[in-house]
Design a protein around this motif. Sequence first.
Motif, mmCIF file in Angstrom:
data_model
loop_
_atom_site.group_PDB
_atom_site.id
_atom_site.type_symbol
_atom_site.label_atom_id
_atom_site.label_comp_id
_atom_site.label_asym_id
_atom_site.label_seq_id
_atom_site.Cartn_x
_atom_site.Cartn_y
_atom_site.Cartn_z
ATOM 1 N N ASN A 1 -3.122 1.185 0.132
ATOM 2 C CA ASN A 1 -3.760 1.176 -1.109
ATOM 3 C C ASN A 1 -3.466 2.171 -2.167
ATOM 4 N N LYS B 1 1.907 0.815 -2.476
ATOM 5 C CA LYS B 1 3.369 0.615 -2.096
ATOM 6 C C LYS B 1 3.825 -0.745 -2.332
ATOM 7 N N SER B 2 2.975 -1.793 -2.171
ATOM 8 C CA SER B 2 3.482 -3.080 -2.547
ATOM 9 C C SER B 2 3.666 -3.165 -4.008
ATOM 10 N N THR B 3 2.996 -2.506 -4.993
ATOM 11 C CA THR B 3 3.409 -2.642 -6.205
ATOM 12 C C THR B 3 4.548 -1.958 -6.710
HETATM 13 P P1 GDP Z 1 -0.677 -0.911 -0.974
HETATM 14 O O1 GDP Z 1 -1.684 -1.149 -0.186
HETATM 15 O O2 GDP Z 1 -0.062 0.466 -0.656
HETATM 16 O O3 GDP Z 1 0.480 -1.869 -0.797
HETATM 17 O O4 GDP Z 1 -1.011 -0.667 -2.337
HETATM 18 P P2 GDP Z 1 -0.993 -2.111 -3.500
HETATM 19 O O5 GDP Z 1 0.316 -2.153 -4.109
HETATM 20 O O6 GDP Z 1 -1.516 -3.479 -2.951
HETATM 21 O O7 GDP Z 1 -1.902 -1.523 -4.688
HETATM 22 C C1 GDP Z 1 -3.383 -1.259 -4.302
HETATM 23 C C2 GDP Z 1 -4.189 -1.371 -5.593
HETATM 24 O O8 GDP Z 1 -3.840 -0.333 -6.514
HETATM 25 C C3 GDP Z 1 -3.896 -2.668 -6.309
HETATM 26 O O9 GDP Z 1 -5.350 -2.965 -6.780
HETATM 27 C C4 GDP Z 1 -3.154 -2.160 -7.407
HETATM 28 O O10 GDP Z 1 -3.321 -3.000 -8.552
HETATM 29 C C5 GDP Z 1 -3.540 -0.739 -7.617
HETATM 30 N N1 GDP Z 1 -2.417 0.141 -8.179
HETATM 31 C C6 GDP Z 1 -1.206 0.046 -8.134
HETATM 32 N N2 GDP Z 1 -0.349 0.895 -8.902
HETATM 33 C C7 GDP Z 1 -1.267 1.503 -9.676
HETATM 34 C C8 GDP Z 1 -1.368 2.499 -10.725
HETATM 35 O O11 GDP Z 1 -0.260 2.991 -11.083
HETATM 36 N N3 GDP Z 1 -2.436 2.717 -11.476
HETATM 37 C C9 GDP Z 1 -3.605 2.134 -11.206
HETATM 38 N N4 GDP Z 1 -4.523 2.443 -11.954
HETATM 39 N N5 GDP Z 1 -3.608 1.280 -10.153
HETATM 40 C C10 GDP Z 1 -2.456 0.767 -9.196
#
Ligand code: GDP
Length: 193
Positions: A11, A14-16
Amino acid sequence: TDEVALIGRSNVGKSTIMRELTGHTFTTGGKPGVTREPNHYDWASEDFVITDLPGFGYMQGVPEERQESIKTDIVHYLEEYADNILVGVIVLDGKSAVDIIDRHTTEESIPHTVEMYHLLRELGVDTVIAVNKMDKVDDRDDRLDAIADRFGLLPPWKQWTDTIAPITAKKGNIGALEDAINSHLEDHKRHDL
Ligand code: GDP
């Protein structure tokens, strides 16, 4: 294959980041912690791949042993492929990282995120700390100084722009990370000549 590896708790974004770096959309779907295998993606026109390692740390509904085994798998992966990893990117949530690190720091143990950073250093892998979600951080410089401190990097953080990259991946603001990664990739190219 040479690779850039993304490492971090679930969360943190990383995917973003992967989507922003590659321009591809990935459906990570499903329950957190279920995808344990590293995912590889090609980065346009560059001859290396970006690896999204499974997230670690507390995940709702995922038993603690499983969380530990995810972390152990990541450690093994990094040890096995260290020679191929051009840059290791530790991804943090800038809003919560300092609290989480402090909560998990005891006399006997250090938090996974910090442990992974030191492991990469020991393995001789260039490492970047991507501090994501900076849109949620008000006291930007203080926060980044505190993060530098927690990783053993002497503040001010501005001395470490090859290592500490504040970003807001959700808004496509990842320039600092691209610059930091590129500076390490260029070092590698120079050494290869
Ligand atoms: P992962 O589990 O590490 O792959 O995380 P995700 O890419 O799925 O992102 C987890 C959550 O954080 C999602 O709801 C994204 O939209 C949010 N998120 C990602 N980058 C940012 C950011 O730069 N700012 C904010 N406020 N939220 C973000």
